[in-house]
Enzyme design. Structure first.
Site, short mmCIF file in Angstrom:
data_model
loop_
_atom_site.label_atom_id
_atom_site.label_comp_id
_atom_site.label_asym_id
_atom_site.label_seq_id
_atom_site.Cartn_x
_atom_site.Cartn_y
_atom_site.Cartn_z
CB SER A 27 -0.97 0.00 1.19
OG SER A 27 -0.26 -0.08 2.40
NE ARG A 28 3.24 3.03 5.22
CZ ARG A 28 2.45 2.35 6.04
NH1 ARG A 28 1.16 2.26 5.79
NH2 ARG A 28 2.95 1.76 7.11
CB SER A 77 -2.68 -4.83 8.05
OG SER A 77 -1.89 -3.81 8.60
CG ASN A 100 7.59 -4.74 0.74
OD1 ASN A 100 8.68 -4.19 0.73
ND2 ASN A 100 6.48 -4.08 1.07
CB SER A 119 16.90 -4.66 6.51
OG SER A 119 17.67 -3.56 6.94
CE1 TYR A 144 13.10 -3.55 9.92
CE2 TYR A 144 15.44 -3.08 9.75
CZ TYR A 144 14.20 -3.17 9.17
OH TYR A 144 14.05 -2.90 7.82
CB ALA A 171 16.61 -10.63 15.84
CE LYS A 179 12.94 -6.36 7.55
NZ LYS A 179 11.90 -6.81 6.61
N1 LIG Z 1 12.59 2.01 4.14
C1 LIG Z 1 13.79 1.53 4.34
O1 LIG Z 1 14.76 2.28 4.58
C2 LIG Z 1 14.03 0.05 4.30
C3 LIG Z 1 15.36 -0.42 4.30
C4 LIG Z 1 15.61 -1.77 4.28
C5 LIG Z 1 14.55 -2.67 4.26
N2 LIG Z 1 13.27 -2.19 4.26
C6 LIG Z 1 12.19 -3.19 4.27
O2 LIG Z 1 11.32 -2.92 3.19
C7 LIG Z 1 9.99 -3.36 3.53
C8 LIG Z 1 9.02 -2.19 3.27
O3 LIG Z 1 9.42 -1.11 4.10
P1 LIG Z 1 8.88 0.38 3.88
O4 LIG Z 1 9.97 1.28 4.28
O5 LIG Z 1 8.25 0.51 2.57
O6 LIG Z 1 7.76 0.42 5.06
P2 LIG Z 1 6.37 1.18 5.13
O7 LIG Z 1 6.39 2.40 4.31
O8 LIG Z 1 6.08 1.28 6.59
O9 LIG Z 1 5.36 0.14 4.45
C9 LIG Z 1 5.08 -1.09 5.06
C10 LIG Z 1 3.98 -1.77 4.30
O10 LIG Z 1 3.66 -3.00 4.98
C11 LIG Z 1 2.27 -3.02 5.27
N3 LIG Z 1 2.03 -3.80 6.47
C12 LIG Z 1 2.44 -3.56 7.73
N4 LIG Z 1 2.00 -4.51 8.56
C13 LIG Z 1 1.29 -5.39 7.80
C14 LIG Z 1 0.59 -6.58 8.06
N5 LIG Z 1 0.50 -7.09 9.30
N6 LIG Z 1 -0.01 -7.22 7.03
C15 LIG Z 1 0.06 -6.74 5.77
N7 LIG Z 1 0.72 -5.61 5.46
C16 LIG Z 1 1.32 -4.95 6.46
C17 LIG Z 1 1.89 -1.53 5.38
O11 LIG Z 1 0.51 -1.30 5.17
P3 LIG Z 1 -0.53 -1.09 6.39
O12 LIG Z 1 0.13 -0.21 7.38
O13 LIG Z 1 -1.77 -0.53 5.78
O14 LIG Z 1 -0.74 -2.47 6.89
C18 LIG Z 1 2.70 -0.95 4.24
O15 LIG Z 1 2.06 -1.19 3.00
C19 LIG Z 1 10.04 -3.80 4.99
O16 LIG Z 1 10.16 -5.19 5.04
C20 LIG Z 1 11.30 -3.12 5.50
O17 LIG Z 1 11.86 -3.79 6.60
C21 LIG Z 1 12.99 -0.87 4.26
#
Ligand SMILES: NC(=O)c1ccc[n+]([C@@H]2O[C@H](COP(=O)([O-])OP(=O)(O)OC[C@H]3O[C@@H](n4cnc5c(N)ncnc54)[C@H](OP(=O)(O)O)[C@@H]3O)[C@@H](O)[C@H]2O)c1
Length: 247
Positions: A16-17, A39, A92, A144, A157, A159, A161
């Site tokens: 979703s984002r 969610s 993701n 990550s 986090y 642990a 990842k």
């Molecule tokens: N951003 C970074 O710097 C970064 C770096 C390394 C790795 N990552 C990894 O990349 C992935 C995405 O991160 P992001 O930065 O894009 O995070 P984000 O903007 O917070 O997006 C997280 C997404 O996961 C959904 N979500 C959360 N809990 C959920 C659940 N229980 N069931 C289904 N969907 C769920 C959220 O939607 P709702 O809230 O509507 O559920 C949202 O669509 C994660 O695994 C993160 O650890 C991110």
């Protein structure tokens, strides 16, 4: 790459984002039919759906948590009846939380491990039966840098990842023989999303060590993800790809 995913049906969790939305768009641009779940936030989900459709692709959104086993099973049934077998699943969905271990509650630990790790297990299990039956499939887990390199990151986090890397390797060994590959992508810090609340000192430290001297963008990671799940990437299995500008 323009049509490397043509005719394939993909499921992206947490679409979703943030990174999930960028991955949905990258898959759509490459010709895939894209389903995603989330969610909570229906407004954000609608924006992702619009972005997928703007690429000329078929898209669908499901408000179901990665921890809702039954809901996931229903979602997979619906996707497969509407769009055909799921060929690509990208785990993701994830959460972050900046908290020192001294203040970390058991509930914080459980939430982190559940959404990031158990969610990937439940969703993979829901899609892999059909992939095994088809004798083809791609599963990609979003980890990550914090899970593969010793760095200053919240312990739950890191642990969670790191667990995804182990999950990827064992699952790749187990189901590779059926033509299903499982890989893992470990991005460094990105512009927004789970890194949004990072203390400035941690961000400065990261930038000091990053050879490219900047954080990554969602689109840069999404383009790599789209390649990793394509047929162009046929021999990689059980790998964790680090995408961090050389930290
Ligand atoms: N951003 C970074 O710097 C970064 C770096 C390394 C790795 N990552 C990894 O990349 C992935 C995405 O991160 P992001 O930065 O894009 O995070 P984000 O903007 O917070 O997006 C997280 C997404 O996961 C959904 N979500 C959360 N809990 C959920 C659940 N229980 N069931 C289904 N969907 C769920 C959220 O939607 P709702 O809230 O509507 O559920 C949202 O669509 C994660 O695994 C993160 O650890 C991110």
């Amino acid at each position: 790459m323009t049509s490397s995913l043509a005719g394939k049906t993909a499921l992206v969790t947490g679409g979703s984002r943030g990174l999930g939305r960028a991955i949905c768009v990258a898959l759509a641009k490459n010709g895939a039919r894209v389903a995603f779940n989330y969610s909570r936030d229906e407004v954000e989900a609608a924006a992702t759906l619009t972005a997928i459709r703007a690429c000329g692709a078929v898209g669908s959104a499901f408000k179901v948590s990665v921890l809702d086993r039954q809901g996931i099973a229903e979602m997979v049934r619906t996707i497969e009846s509407e769009s055909g077998p799921i060929a690509i699943a990208i785990n993701n969905a994830g959460v972050g939380q900046v908290v020192p271990v001294a203040l970390m509650e058991e509930e914080d630990w459980d939430r982190m491990m559940n959404i990031n790790v158990k969610g990937a297990f439940l969703v993979s299990k829901a899609v892999m039966r059909s992939m095994i039956h088809q004798k083809r499939g791609r599963i990609l887990n979003i980890s990550s840098l914090a899970g593969v390199k010793m760095m200053n990151a919240p312990v739950h986090y890191a642990a969670a990842k790191a667990a995804l890397k182990g999950f990827t390797e064992a699952l790749a060994k187990e189901i590779g023989r059926y033509g299903v590959t499982v890989n893992c992508l470990a991005p460094g810090i990105l512009t927004e999303g789970v890194s949004a609340n990072l203390p400035p000192a941690k961000l400065e430290e990261y930038l000091r060590h990053c050879a490219l001297g900047r954080v990554g963008t969602f689109e840069e990671v999404a383009d790599v993800a789209a390649f990793l799940v394509s047929d162009l990437n046929s021999y990689m299995n059980g790998s964790t790809i680090v995408l961090d500008g050389a930290v």
